[in-house]
Design a protein around this motif. Structure first.
Motif, short mmCIF file in Angstrom:
data_model
loop_
_atom_site.label_atom_id
_atom_site.label_comp_id
_atom_site.label_asym_id
_atom_site.label_seq_id
_atom_site.Cartn_x
_atom_site.Cartn_y
_atom_site.Cartn_z
N MET A 1 0.85 -1.20 0.00
CA MET A 1 0.00 0.00 0.00
C MET A 1 0.88 1.24 0.00
O MET A 1 1.81 1.35 0.78
CB MET A 1 -0.90 0.01 1.24
CG MET A 1 -1.75 1.26 1.33
SD MET A 1 -2.76 1.29 2.84
CE MET A 1 -3.95 0.04 2.43
N GLU A 2 0.56 2.20 -0.90
CA GLU A 2 1.33 3.43 -0.97
C GLU A 2 0.83 4.42 0.07
O GLU A 2 -0.31 4.38 0.50
CB GLU A 2 1.22 4.03 -2.38
CG GLU A 2 1.82 3.13 -3.46
CD GLU A 2 1.72 3.78 -4.84
OE1 GLU A 2 1.19 4.90 -4.93
OE2 GLU A 2 2.19 3.16 -5.81
N GLY A 3 1.70 5.37 0.39
CA GLY A 3 1.30 6.44 1.30
C GLY A 3 1.07 5.97 2.71
O GLY A 3 0.17 6.43 3.39
N VAL A 6 2.21 6.51 10.02
CA VAL A 6 2.63 5.85 11.25
C VAL A 6 1.62 4.78 11.68
O VAL A 6 1.99 3.70 12.15
CB VAL A 6 2.81 6.89 12.38
CG1 VAL A 6 3.12 6.20 13.69
CG2 VAL A 6 3.91 7.87 12.02
N ILE A 7 0.32 5.08 11.51
CA ILE A 7 -0.72 4.14 11.94
C ILE A 7 -0.62 2.84 11.16
O ILE A 7 -0.62 1.74 11.73
CB ILE A 7 -2.12 4.77 11.75
CG1 ILE A 7 -2.26 6.02 12.61
CG2 ILE A 7 -3.21 3.76 12.10
CD1 ILE A 7 -3.56 6.76 12.37
N THR A 8 -0.54 2.94 9.84
CA THR A 8 -0.49 1.73 9.01
C THR A 8 0.83 0.99 9.19
O THR A 8 0.86 -0.25 9.15
CB THR A 8 -0.71 2.08 7.54
OG1 THR A 8 0.24 3.10 7.14
CG2 THR A 8 -2.12 2.61 7.32
N GLU A 270 -4.01 -3.73 7.33
CA GLU A 270 -3.46 -2.43 6.95
C GLU A 270 -4.55 -1.49 6.47
O GLU A 270 -4.55 -0.29 6.79
CB GLU A 270 -2.40 -2.61 5.88
CG GLU A 270 -1.53 -1.39 5.69
CD GLU A 270 -0.32 -1.67 4.84
OE1 GLU A 270 0.38 -0.69 4.50
OE2 GLU A 270 -0.05 -2.84 4.52
N VAL A 271 -5.51 -2.00 5.71
CA VAL A 271 -6.63 -1.17 5.27
C VAL A 271 -7.47 -0.73 6.47
O VAL A 271 -7.89 0.43 6.57
CB VAL A 271 -7.51 -1.93 4.25
CG1 VAL A 271 -8.78 -1.14 3.95
CG2 VAL A 271 -6.74 -2.18 2.96
N ALA A 272 -7.69 -1.66 7.40
CA ALA A 272 -8.44 -1.31 8.61
C ALA A 272 -7.71 -0.23 9.40
O ALA A 272 -8.34 0.69 9.96
CB ALA A 272 -8.64 -2.55 9.47
N ALA A 273 -6.38 -0.31 9.44
CA ALA A 273 -5.60 0.71 10.15
C ALA A 273 -5.72 2.06 9.47
O ALA A 273 -5.84 3.10 10.13
CB ALA A 273 -4.13 0.29 10.22
N ALA A 274 -5.70 2.06 8.13
CA ALA A 274 -5.77 3.32 7.39
C ALA A 274 -7.14 3.99 7.50
O ALA A 274 -7.25 5.21 7.38
CB ALA A 274 -5.43 3.08 5.92
N THR A 275 -8.17 3.21 7.73
CA THR A 275 -9.53 3.75 7.78
C THR A 275 -10.05 3.82 9.22
O THR A 275 -10.09 4.88 9.84
CB THR A 275 -10.47 2.89 6.92
OG1 THR A 275 -10.34 1.51 7.30
CG2 THR A 275 -10.11 3.03 5.44
N SER A 276 -10.37 2.67 9.78
CA SER A 276 -10.87 2.64 11.15
C SER A 276 -9.81 3.07 12.15
O SER A 276 -10.11 3.70 13.17
CB SER A 276 -11.38 1.24 11.50
OG SER A 276 -12.50 0.91 10.71
N GLY A 277 -8.54 2.72 11.88
CA GLY A 277 -7.47 3.14 12.77
C GLY A 277 -7.35 4.65 12.83
O GLY A 277 -7.13 5.24 13.89
N HIS A 278 -7.51 5.29 11.68
CA HIS A 278 -7.50 6.76 11.63
C HIS A 278 -8.66 7.32 12.43
O HIS A 278 -8.52 8.31 13.17
CB HIS A 278 -7.56 7.22 10.18
CG HIS A 278 -7.64 8.71 10.03
ND1 HIS A 278 -8.85 9.37 9.90
CD2 HIS A 278 -6.68 9.67 10.01
CE1 HIS A 278 -8.62 10.68 9.80
NE2 HIS A 278 -7.32 10.88 9.85
#
Length: 731
Positions: A1-3, A6-8, A270-278
């Motif tokens: 995943m690009e971009g 820290v969360i991801t 990683e997708v969960a971190a980028a969305t729900s984690g944010h």
């Protein structure tokens, strides 16, 4: 995943190295508990909690060594009928004999028989600081209990400020343990209905519990700097469980969606971190910055509660963004096992938009103006009783009667009547003004003798320091602290008698305190004075965080307004329930006609933060759908329906956990629990299902102004990949 951010990056590392992440978290939890066990929790004393004139009066008295020593009373009464004086004296003598030689006791008085012969009293004066007497009454309690076992024909009790405070501490500790123990099965049951599988239901509970344990441990160390006034551990337990479960619930929901779409374990995390984690990070930051507003309240109780809440929220954020990915990576294949047969079927909705939520949402989407007017009207109607909200600091009359020392206190005051409340005037002068001080004190005492607001028997008690520079005058009233006459007597001392009698002594420093009514007046005055600052800072910081996180001033404004509406509606509920008597039998309390003075400020900032849990989650999904090319209506519909199940679960957890607080005997926690549960329920239903979608529909793309999304104009509905509903098993 690009971009990656820290969360991801943190989520990916935890997912790739799950055992390391879990081991580090275990070290953190055990380390925090070790620290807490080593330091203990420092309880706030009366000096810590003092405020206003009552606080200054106590400080002046203490500077001259005139603080009143702690006195505990051994009280002997009959169970029924008349008191057998001989048996009562024998029981009292046996109790006293067990105390001889105790270094914590300064003196033991002679037995005093009540004028009507209904009770026998033995006063015991303690050594040491009277504010910490509760930590030194154990030998007295043990002696009384031992005597009671040997003399079952009379009732032997201990009553005094120290024993009452010790009983309250025991009650609070018991309540905290009860809330912690009961919150686990309640939360697990809610999670089972959300996920339909035991492993998936257990993950949020484990994260929430570990966050609470870590928070309690670290609070022990933090309390050495900011002492605990009483409610902090309960706030850590309840807020920690609610937030810890909610954060992991949102994260887990998104991870399962991505797995259902075909992503591998690590990519789904990683997708969960980028969305729900944010969303978790933004929500947590809002909670913490809103709590920071309590530091402007000007009282250590608010500072302590803010510190405890910020600690456990920060821990919950860290656990959700680091340990949760490791748990999902290691145990992900077992999440849907074992399935709860009937519940598992109910969690399978078979489509992207559950019919129930779509049906509930439809009126707001079709008639946004009407929906907004009706929802706001209901909230304002609920808020209407808040206009008559009356505040009161907790006094001895408000303590639970289930405390044994409080029951003994009722028997004590019945057999040995005394002034209902006593004001203490404390005055300090320089050494060369000592003679003038004596004259002024005599004049003050004379003024009180000719005023019907004060009792003449017993006469005002005057005490003077050894150097003659500090004096205290204890003046009794015949009015209970909750009465208007008690307040009138206090204000007459403060505004008339004390200034006229003592103000003529050059350089005299004086203050009037010493009574429950004095503390109540000073505490409420501080709350009212600081409230605009606290509310203003909390709202401003919430607005700022939302504006930065979503790059939208309009959305930030909508967020603030909706949260204010739900908060004031909860204030109205408190006034409606606790200032009247109709709900006493339902909730098992005795109405004082007032709401605890610290509650509105604390309730406001907690709700402002907690409502961000699902608000940020819902708004993030709406924005995500809009960015994906959907029009406003479709984005709102998809964002709310796809999150409805998890938001409902999150709200159910909060309402259930806060309802446990309402089940406790202490009126402070009962009011806090009812207020929070009611506000969360309103926020998750009326606000999220009706008001929020109606506002976004009316504002349209301007909801995202001034971000670039505000300039997007898309009314078509592009083909979107099917999203498997929450609870669907992943191979």
């Amino acid at each position: 995943m690009e971009g990656r951010n820290v969360i991801t990056k943190a989520a990916r590392w935890s997912a790739v190295h799950p055992w390391w992440a879990l081991a580090l978290w275990l070290v953190v939890v055990l380390g925090a508990l070790t620290v807490g066990a080593a330091t203990g929790t420092r309880q706030a004393t009366s000096s810590d909690l003092s405020i206003g004139q009552s606080g200054r009066a106590a400080a002046i008295a203490k500077s001259g060594g005139l603080q009143v020593r702690a006195v505990e009373n051994i009280l002997v009464t009959p169970y029924v009928g008349k008191l057998d004086v001989a048996k009562a004296r024998a029981a009292a003598e046996e109790t006293v004999s067990g105390l001889k030689g105790d270094k914590g006791i300064a003196s033991i008085g002679e037995p005093i028989l009540a004028s009507d012969g209904s009770a026998l009293l033995v006063p015991v004066t303690l050594n040491g600081d009277p504010e910490t007497a509760d930590s030194r009454v154990r030998p007295l309690l043990d002696s009384v209990e031992k005597t009671q076992e040997a003399h079952s024909d009379v009732h032997v009790e201990l009553v005094g400020e120290g024993s009452i405070r010790a009983g309250l501490n025991d009650l609070l500790d018991d309540g905290r343990r009860r809330a912690t123990v009961l919150s686990l099965p309640v939360t697990l049951l809610v999670m089972v209905f959300v996920f339909g599988a035991m492993v998936a239901a257990s993950v949020p509970v484990v994260l929430g519990l570990s966050s609470v344990l870590t928070g309690l441990g670290l609070w022990g160390a933090a309390s050495q700097l900011v002492p605990d006034p009483g409610p902090v551990t309960h706030i850590i337990v309840l807020v920690g469980m609610a937030i810890g479960v909610d954060y992991s619930l949102f994260y887990l929901k998104r991870q399962r969606e991505e797995r259902a779409l075909g992503a591998n374990e690590v990519d789904a995390i990683e997708v969960a971190a980028a969305t729900s984690g944010h969303a978790v990070l933004v929500s947590g930051l809002v909670v913490m910055v809103s709590m920071c507003a309590l530091y402007f309240a000007g009282h250590i109780a608010f500072q302590a509660m803010a510190t405890g809440a910020i600690l456990v929220v920060a821990i919950a954020i860290g656990a959700s963004l680091t340990v949760l990915p490791a748990m999902l990576s290691k145990f992900g294949r077992y999440l849907d096992k074992p399935r709860v047969p009937l519940v598992w079927r109910l969690t399978q909705n078979g489509g992207v938009k559950p019919r129930l939520w779509s049906a509930m949402l439809k009126p707001s989407l079709r008639h946004p103006v009407l929906a907004l007017v009706l929802s706001v009207g209901v909230l304002l109607a609920l808020a209407l009783p808040a206009l008559g909200l009356r505040l009161k600091a907790t006094g001895i009359d408000d303590l639970p009667k289930s405390i044994p020392a409080m029951q003994a206190n009722e028997r004590l005051t019945k057999s040995f009547p005394s002034p209902a409340d006593t004001h203490t005037i404390a005055v300090k002068v320089s050494a060369d003004r000592a003679a003038e001080l004596r004259t002024a004190v005599a004049a003050l005492v004379d003024r009180t003798r000719h005023d019907d607001l004060f009792v003449q028997i017993p006469q005002p008690l005057v005490r003077t320091s050894a150097d003659g520079t500090v004096s205290t005058i204890a003046v009794g009233t015949r009015f209970k602290s909750s009465s208007g006459k008690a307040r009138e007597s206090l204000m007459k001392l403060r505004e008339d008698i004390a200034p006229n009698a003592l103000g003529g002594v050059q350089g005299a420093e004086f203050a009037v305190g010493g009574s429950d009514v004095a503390y109540d007046v000073d505490y409420r005055a501080n709350v009212v004075a600081k409230m605009p600052w606290v509310l203003g800072v909390a709202l401003a910081m919430t607005f700022l965080v939302m504006a930065v996180a979503f790059r939208s001033l309009v959305l930030a404004l909508i967020t603030v307004v909706l949260n204010v509406l739900s908060a004031v509606a909860s204030f109205g509920l408190l006034a409606l329930i606790f200032q009247r008597t109709w709900a006493e039998g339902i909730l098992h309390f005795q109405s004082t006609g007032r709401v605890v003075a610290w509650l509105p400020l604390m309730l406001f900032v907690i709700l402002l933060g907690l409502s961000m849990d699902y608000h940020v989650f819902v708004v993030s999904r709406i924005r995500e759908a809009a960015r994906g090319g959907l029009g406003i209506r479709d984005a709102v519909e998809q964002g709310i329906t796809r999150t409805a199940g998890v938001v409902t679960g999150a709200a159910m957890v909060m309402v259930s956990v806060f309802a446990l607080l309402a089940s406790l005997n202490f009126i402070e926690f009962k009011q806090l629990g009812v207020g929070m549960a009611g506000a969360v329920l309103l926020d998750a239903t009326l606000i999220r299902i009706v008001a929020l979608p109606a506002v976004v529909m009316l504002v349209g793309w301007n909801t995202w102004w001034p971000s670039r999304l505000a300039h997007q104009r898309c009314t078509r509905r592009p083909r979107m990949p099917a999203v498997v509903a929450e609870g669907t098993s992943v191979p």
